[in-house]
Design an enzyme around this catalytic site. Structure first.
Site, PDB file in Angstrom:
ATOM      1  CE  LYS A  35      15.013  14.528   0.471  1.00  0.00           C
ATOM      2  NZ  LYS A  35      15.471  15.446   1.521  1.00  0.00           N
ATOM      3  NE  ARG A 133      18.251  19.964   7.447  1.00  0.00           N
ATOM      4  CZ  ARG A 133      17.778  18.895   6.829  1.00  0.00           C
ATOM      5  NH1 ARG A 133      18.581  17.910   6.480  1.00  0.00           N
ATOM      6  NH2 ARG A 133      16.490  18.784   6.548  1.00  0.00           N
ATOM      7  CE1 TYR A 261      42.971  -4.515  -8.207  1.00  0.00           C
ATOM      8  CE2 TYR A 261      40.610  -4.178  -7.872  1.00  0.00           C
ATOM      9  CZ  TYR A 261      41.728  -4.137  -8.691  1.00  0.00           C
ATOM     10  OH  TYR A 261      41.608  -3.723  -9.996  1.00  0.00           O
ATOM     11  CG  MET A 309      34.700   0.963 -11.082  1.00  0.00           C
ATOM     12  SD  MET A 309      35.750   1.915 -12.202  1.00  0.00           S
ATOM     13  CE  MET A 309      36.937   2.622 -11.059  1.00  0.00           C
TER      14      MET A 309
END
Length: 391
Positions: A35, A133, A261, A309
């Site tokens: 998955k 769950r 930053y 980023m």
């Protein structure tokens, strides 16, 4: 993402699979959990390799993943671990996809859709023995199975549960869950319902509870090379994904030079700062700023300043001799050192699963295919793989 990529050594995956299949009890199927793009490794190449190494069963989270697998590998056995919707039933039955039944309402919904489509849907019953769950509560499970077995449109071919604490040193809770599971199976048998496939263990259960292999073991993280720590281990596996990037710029700086930053890093001496062409948009977590290390020139160098980023800065030390385009290993091995997802996870305060599934980079399957390639060929292959993935 042009200058960050992953490399898969599929020969290592084949070895991991071979070790696990050899360790399983006779008659036990390995159910390979692929998955979420095979935990970030790439579902199609990983499945292709696994099939070539004798794996017959695969598990995914959603119906869309199962359809993609059967498109690429017709006839493969696929188990959907999530909650299949009724509008997927006809196609799932036609493709031989097996969903888990999450509760009685879900099972009757699947049965209704199958009967309306004139098909019989093979299902496995999920019992909740303490995970909390998905699944039918163990105290009601046998009665629910009897109700579902009478519903037109369903064939109950398997039963399973999920262990909540199998990667912990103490096995008491896992053994309690197994006791509950066995009681459900025995009660179903007493009521005339038997299952062809029982599966309980995940990677942790595979190691700590070998007597509970049953007819299937659902293994994920162990096959990707990141097994549980601290517990008894039946086998050892190795990671087969490496994540790499390149240096975009090299800067020789003086003491007092500020980086990133917020200027959270200030050089304490003359040094070389390199900017790497990757960032949190590629999956390199912002939590790694001023904590992590990467590999350059066969040695560890620290990540300095905040992760941006699209860019990461590292301190190479004075006189590093680095150039634009030089390779940097974010995850993997270089020289005599290694950095793998479990170590990166500790720096982030998370788990290897999250590190691996967060990577967003095109794949370049070069290792295990005859060795290394030139940088130009690597670039061509990365672009070709990215284009193929987009179609």
């Amino acid at each position: 993402m042009e200058n960050t990529w992953i490399e898969l050594d599929l020969a290592v995956l084949g070895d991991n699979i071979g070790r696990m299949r050899a360790a399983l009890c006779a008659g036990t199927e390995l159910i390979f959990v692929v998955k979420s793009e095979a935990y970030g490794h790439g579902m199609i190449p990983v499945t292709r390799c696994a099939i070539g190494n004798g794996v017959k069963w695969f598990a995914v989270a959603h119906t869309e993943e199962a359809i993609r697998l059967t498109d690429n590998f017709p006839g493969v056995n696929v188990l959907v671990l999530g909650v299949m919707q009724r509008d997927a039933v006809a196609e799932a039955a036609a493709r031989g996809i097996t969903p888990l039944v999450a509760d009685e309402e879900h099972g009757l919904e699947l049965a209704s859709a199958a009967a309306a489509a004139g098909v019989v849907l093979k299902c496995h019953v999920k019992t909740d023995t303490g995970m909390g769950r998905l699944g039918i509560h163990w105290e009601r499970a046998a009665a629910t199975v009897v109700s579902l077995a009478a519903a037109r449109g369903l064939a109950l071919t398997g039963i399973c549960t999920h262990l909540a604490a199998s990667d912990e040193p103490e096995t008491d809770y896992s053994l309690l869950q197994i006791q509950r599971f066995r009681a459900v199976v025995e009660e179903c048998k007493r009521r005339g319902i038997a299952f062809g496939m029982r599966h309980v263990s995940n990677s942790g259960g595979f190691h700590s509870l070998p007597a509970c292999d049953y007819e299937g073991v659902r293994c994920g993280i162990e096959l990707y090379g990141y097994g549980p720590h601290g517990a008894a281990r039946r086998i050892a596996t190795r990671p087969f994904l490496q994540w790499k990037s390149v240096i975009a710029q090299v800067k020789d700086v003086e003491a007092g030079f500020k980086v990133g930053y917020g200027s959270t890093y200030v050089a304490g001496h003359e040094t070389t700062i390199a900017t790497i062409d990757a960032g949190y948009s590629d999956g390199y977590s912002r939590h790694l700023g001023n904590k992590a290390q990467v590999l350059f020139g066969g040695r560890r160098v620290p990540v300095v300043g905040r992760v941006s980023m699209n860019l990461v800065t590292v301190d190479l030390g004075p006189g590093a001799g680095a150039r634009r385009g030089d390779e940097v290993v974010l995850l993997g091995a270089q020289g005599n050192d290694e950095i793998w997802a479990d170590e990166v996870a500790r720096w982030c305060g998370t788990i290897p699963y999250e590190v691996l599934t967060s990577i967003r980079a095109p794949a370049c399957y070069v290792l295990g295919e005859g060795g290394s390639r030139s940088r130009a060929e690597l670039y061509r292959r990365r672009r070709a793989n990215a284009a193929a993935a987009a179609t």
